[in-house]
Write an enzyme that holds these catalytic residues in place. Sequence first.
Site, PDB file in Angstrom:
ATOM      1  N   ASP A 137      11.711  73.666  -1.521  1.00  0.00           N
ATOM      2  CA  ASP A 137      12.218  72.392  -2.037  1.00  0.00           C
ATOM      3  C   ASP A 137      11.038  71.558  -2.544  1.00  0.00           C
ATOM      4  O   ASP A 137       9.985  71.501  -1.912  1.00  0.00           O
ATOM      5  CB  ASP A 137      12.959  71.646  -0.916  1.00  0.00           C
ATOM      6  CG  ASP A 137      13.797  70.497  -1.439  1.00  0.00           C
ATOM      7  OD1 ASP A 137      15.031  70.571  -1.322  1.00  0.00           O
ATOM      8  OD2 ASP A 137      13.214  69.519  -1.957  1.00  0.00           O
ATOM      9  N   ASN A 197      24.996  70.056   1.389  1.00  0.00           N
ATOM     10  CA  ASN A 197      25.623  68.779   1.084  1.00  0.00           C
ATOM     11  C   ASN A 197      26.681  69.018   0.014  1.00  0.00           C
ATOM     12  O   ASN A 197      26.372  69.598  -1.039  1.00  0.00           O
ATOM     13  CB  ASN A 197      24.570  67.781   0.592  1.00  0.00           C
ATOM     14  CG  ASN A 197      23.534  67.478   1.656  1.00  0.00           C
ATOM     15  OD1 ASN A 197      23.861  67.307   2.824  1.00  0.00           O
ATOM     16  ND2 ASN A 197      22.262  67.432   1.264  1.00  0.00           N
ATOM     17  N   GLY A 207      25.539  63.268  -0.234  1.00  0.00           N
ATOM     18  CA  GLY A 207      24.193  63.204  -0.784  1.00  0.00           C
ATOM     19  C   GLY A 207      23.830  64.380  -1.671  1.00  0.00           C
ATOM     20  O   GLY A 207      22.648  64.619  -1.937  1.00  0.00           O
ATOM     21  N   GLN A 208      24.841  65.108  -2.152  1.00  0.00           N
ATOM     22  CA  GLN A 208      24.523  66.220  -3.065  1.00  0.00           C
ATOM     23  C   GLN A 208      24.013  65.664  -4.388  1.00  0.00           C
ATOM     24  O   GLN A 208      24.670  64.815  -5.007  1.00  0.00           O
ATOM     25  CB  GLN A 208      25.764  67.083  -3.313  1.00  0.00           C
ATOM     26  CG  GLN A 208      25.449  68.294  -4.184  1.00  0.00           C
ATOM     27  CD  GLN A 208      26.650  69.209  -4.425  1.00  0.00           C
ATOM     28  OE1 GLN A 208      27.756  68.931  -3.964  1.00  0.00           O
ATOM     29  NE2 GLN A 208      26.414  70.296  -5.143  1.00  0.00           N
ATOM     30  N   HIS A 217      23.799  75.095  -2.951  1.00  0.00           N
ATOM     31  CA  HIS A 217      22.512  75.428  -2.332  1.00  0.00           C
ATOM     32  C   HIS A 217      22.576  75.156  -0.848  1.00  0.00           C
ATOM     33  O   HIS A 217      23.239  74.220  -0.399  1.00  0.00           O
ATOM     34  CB  HIS A 217      21.353  74.662  -2.977  1.00  0.00           C
ATOM     35  CG  HIS A 217      21.550  73.188  -3.071  1.00  0.00           C
ATOM     36  ND1 HIS A 217      22.367  72.596  -4.008  1.00  0.00           N
ATOM     37  CD2 HIS A 217      21.034  72.170  -2.338  1.00  0.00           C
ATOM     38  CE1 HIS A 217      22.344  71.282  -3.852  1.00  0.00           C
ATOM     39  NE2 HIS A 217      21.540  70.995  -2.835  1.00  0.00           N
ATOM     40  N   HIS A 223      20.110  74.372   2.349  1.00  0.00           N
ATOM     41  CA  HIS A 223      18.765  73.991   2.773  1.00  0.00           C
ATOM     42  C   HIS A 223      18.432  74.760   4.053  1.00  0.00           C
ATOM     43  O   HIS A 223      19.233  74.789   4.995  1.00  0.00           O
ATOM     44  CB  HIS A 223      18.716  72.494   3.113  1.00  0.00           C
ATOM     45  CG  HIS A 223      19.047  71.571   1.980  1.00  0.00           C
ATOM     46  ND1 HIS A 223      18.086  70.853   1.298  1.00  0.00           N
ATOM     47  CD2 HIS A 223      20.229  71.220   1.410  1.00  0.00           C
ATOM     48  CE1 HIS A 223      18.666  70.100   0.374  1.00  0.00           C
ATOM     49  NE2 HIS A 223      19.966  70.308   0.426  1.00  0.00           N
TER      50      HIS A 223
END
Length: 111
Positions: free
Chosen positions: A28, A84, A90-91, A97, A99
Site C-alpha cells: 500500500d 472496505n 471508507g472505500q 481489494h 488489506h
Amino acid sequence: MTIFKKIIDRDIPAKIVYEDELCLAFHDVNPQAPVHVLIIPKKEISAVDAIQAEDKELIGHIFCVIPKIAKDLGLAEGYRVVTNNGLLAGQTVAHLHFHILGGRPMMWPPG
Ligand code: DGP
C-alpha cells in the site's frame, strides 16, 4: 479505469510482492502498519457488493494466497485482513481489494 487496473497493466509502478494469473499483491502506498499489502483480483470487480457467484473460485483463491503472502512477509504472529465496502466504510478505490496488515498489535474494534 481505476488506479489498481493501471497497476495490473503496469501503467503505474507498485512494489509487487505476489502475482499469479488471477491476482496481484503489492505494498500500500499509504501504509497503516509496518506491513500493509493489498491483494486484488485481476478481474475488475468494484467491491464486495459486486462479487457474483461466478467469482467464488477467484475469491477463494485469493484467501488461499493471503496466508502465503503473510508468511513470506514475516507475519507468523498474526495479521489482519480488511476490506472496505462502500463510502461509509471508507472505500476509496473501486476495485475490490483486501488489506493485509501486520507487524504491530491491532486494535479492536476498528475505527
Ligand atoms: P480503501 O480505502 O479500502 O479503498 O483502500 C485503498 C488503498 O489503496 C489505500 O490504503 C491507499 C491505497 N492506494 C491508493 N492508490 C494507490 C496507488 O497508486 N498505489 C498503491 N500501492 N496503493 C494505493
